[in-house]
Design a protein around this motif. Structure first.
Motif, PDB file in Angstrom:
ATOM      1  N   SER A  85      -5.169  -1.690  -5.506  1.00 18.48           N
ATOM      2  CA  SER A  85      -4.721  -2.403  -4.305  1.00 18.48           C
ATOM      3  C   SER A  85      -3.345  -3.014  -4.582  1.00 18.48           C
ATOM      4  CB  SER A  85      -5.749  -3.458  -3.905  1.00 18.48           C
ATOM      5  OG  SER A  85      -6.027  -4.305  -4.994  1.00 18.48           O
ATOM      6  N   PRO A  86      -2.565  -3.465  -3.586  1.00 26.77           N
ATOM      7  CA  PRO A  86      -2.933  -3.528  -2.176  1.00 26.77           C
ATOM      8  C   PRO A  86      -2.875  -2.160  -1.478  1.00 26.77           C
ATOM      9  CG  PRO A  86      -0.670  -4.277  -2.454  1.00 26.77           C
ATOM     10  CD  PRO A  86      -1.215  -4.025  -3.830  1.00 26.77           C
ATOM     11  N   TRP A  87      -3.693  -2.054  -0.432  1.00 30.15           N
ATOM     12  CA  TRP A  87      -3.837  -0.779   0.270  1.00 30.15           C
ATOM     13  C   TRP A  87      -2.531  -0.324   0.926  1.00 30.15           C
ATOM     14  CZ3 TRP A  87      -3.008   0.220   5.438  1.00 30.15           C
ATOM     15  CH2 TRP A  87      -2.835  -0.891   6.272  1.00 30.15           C
TER      16      TRP A  87
ATOM     17  N   ASN B 187      -8.508  -3.106   0.888  1.00 28.76           N
ATOM     18  CA  ASN B 187      -8.290  -3.207  -0.563  1.00 28.76           C
ATOM     19  C   ASN B 187      -9.544  -2.796  -1.336  1.00 28.76           C
ATOM     20  OD1 ASN B 187      -5.654  -4.081  -0.349  1.00 28.76           O
ATOM     21  ND2 ASN B 187      -6.149  -6.248  -0.553  1.00 28.76           N
ATOM     22  N   ALA B 188     -10.703  -3.246  -0.837  1.00 24.73           N
ATOM     23  CA  ALA B 188     -11.976  -2.922  -1.505  1.00 24.73           C
ATOM     24  C   ALA B 188     -12.231  -1.418  -1.465  1.00 24.73           C
ATOM     25  CB  ALA B 188     -13.124  -3.680  -0.845  1.00 24.73           C
TER      26      ALA B 188
ATOM     27  N   ASP C  38     -12.234  -8.887   8.194  1.00 21.45           N
ATOM     28  CA  ASP C  38     -11.381  -9.143   7.017  1.00 21.45           C
ATOM     29  C   ASP C  38     -10.628  -7.853   6.656  1.00 21.45           C
ATOM     30  OD1 ASP C  38     -13.741  -7.863   6.493  1.00 21.45           O
ATOM     31  OD2 ASP C  38     -14.122  -8.857   4.585  1.00 21.45           O
ATOM     32  N   ARG C  39      -9.761  -7.421   7.551  1.00 20.57           N
ATOM     33  CA  ARG C  39      -9.111  -6.107   7.487  1.00 20.57           C
ATOM     34  C   ARG C  39      -8.496  -5.778   6.113  1.00 20.57           C
ATOM     35  NH1 ARG C  39      -6.405  -2.517  11.027  1.00 20.57           N
ATOM     36  NH2 ARG C  39      -4.441  -1.788  10.178  1.00 20.57           N
ATOM     37  N   ASP C  40      -7.564  -6.611   5.647  1.00 20.78           N
ATOM     38  CA  ASP C  40      -6.869  -6.306   4.398  1.00 20.78           C
ATOM     39  C   ASP C  40      -7.818  -6.322   3.200  1.00 20.78           C
ATOM     40  OD1 ASP C  40      -4.486  -5.855   5.671  1.00 20.78           O
ATOM     41  OD2 ASP C  40      -3.687  -7.863   5.314  1.00 20.78           O
ATOM     42  N   GLU C  41      -8.714  -7.301   3.176  1.00 17.37           N
ATOM     43  CA  GLU C  41      -9.688  -7.371   2.079  1.00 17.37           C
ATOM     44  C   GLU C  41     -10.546  -6.120   2.039  1.00 17.37           C
ATOM     45  OE1 GLU C  41     -12.170 -10.943   1.868  1.00 17.37           O
ATOM     46  OE2 GLU C  41     -10.466 -12.027   2.734  1.00 17.37           O
ATOM     47  N   ARG C  42     -10.993  -5.691   3.229  1.00 20.68           N
ATOM     48  CA  ARG C  42     -11.856  -4.510   3.311  1.00 20.68           C
ATOM     49  C   ARG C  42     -11.112  -3.256   2.860  1.00 20.68           C
ATOM     50  NH1 ARG C  42     -16.632  -3.933   6.192  1.00 20.68           N
ATOM     51  NH2 ARG C  42     -16.622  -6.167   5.850  1.00 20.68           N
TER      52      ARG C  42
ATOM     53  N   GLU D 128     -10.039   0.283  -4.027  1.00 21.80           N
ATOM     54  CA  GLU D 128     -10.548   0.088  -5.392  1.00 21.80           C
ATOM     55  C   GLU D 128     -11.731   1.010  -5.674  1.00 21.80           C
ATOM     56  OE1 GLU D 128     -11.041  -4.134  -5.395  1.00 21.80           O
ATOM     57  OE2 GLU D 128      -8.861  -4.409  -5.273  1.00 21.80           O
TER      58      GLU D 128
END
Length: 205
Positions: free
Chosen positions: A163-165, A153-154, A147-151, A157
């Motif tokens: 985010s977004p990264w 972004n996390a 989950d590249r983008d989610e990770r 944060e």
């Protein structure tokens, strides 16, 4: 305190927890074999990659955090030495690269936060910026992350970056050192060197 730093006016430092792939990343960048090992904590003093005759050095600082078989007081001493090294040479450090493991960083940070501790990665990121060093977070082992983008972004944060990264491409560099996929890191380092009018060093990246 670490000894033996080459007498150079410009430096890029690589720091982070043990076993996040700093030495592999540096080998990919330089073609030079830094000391690596399967056991965390193999690098106990800085490795310097010195570009003669350029007035410039790349430094691999020892990893810190959990190391199996290493007493707590030794771990603390390594962390103190890393902080002191950065503080002492801050004016000469053009970029600080904090290497984290893209797969486990969020879990490790959250675990420390839940215990009421300041996570090492967050502490070091804030410290580099507090002493005025342009900082890039090399998020390594991204080939193992689904989950590249989610990770990413996390991770942003947790580091206090909204985010977004994607808006932090000078700061967040997703890489996979073992696969030789380090373009985002060289781009980020290059942009910081350019800002500091050190285009003479871009050839190394």
């Amino acid at each position: 305190m670490f000894e033996g730093r080459p007498n150079r006016g410009a430096e890029i430092v690589f720091c982070g927890r043990s076993n996040v792939g700093k030495s592999t990343l540096l080998r990919e960048l330089t073609g030079h074999d830094f000391q690596t090992g399967q056991k965390p904590g193999v690098t106990r003093s800085p490795g310097h990659y010195d570009w003669n005759p350029e007035d410039f050095v790349l430094t691999d600082l020892p990893g810190f955090g959990f190391m199996s078989g290493v007493p707590d007081e030794d771990r603390e001493r390594i962390k103190t030495d890393v902080v002191q090294y950065i503080e002492t040479h801050a004016e000469k450090i053009l970029v600080g690269v904090l290497v984290i493991d893209g797969k486990s960083a969020v879990d490790i940070i959250d675990r420390h936060t839940e215990r009421g501790d300041i996570p090492h990665d967050v502490e070091l990121f804030d410290f580099l910026r507090d002493v005025g060093i342009p900082t890039v977070v090399a998020v390594n082992k991204m080939d193992k992350v689904d989950d590249r983008d989610e990770r990413l972004n996390a991770i942003c944060e947790r580091l206090g970056l909204p985010s977004p990264w994607q808006q932090w491409q000078d700061t967040i560099a997703p890489v996979s050192a073992k696969r030789g996929s380090i373009g985002p890191l060289t781009d980020a380092i290059g942009s910081h060197l350019h800002e500091q009018k050190r285009d003479d060093l871009l050839k190394f990246f």
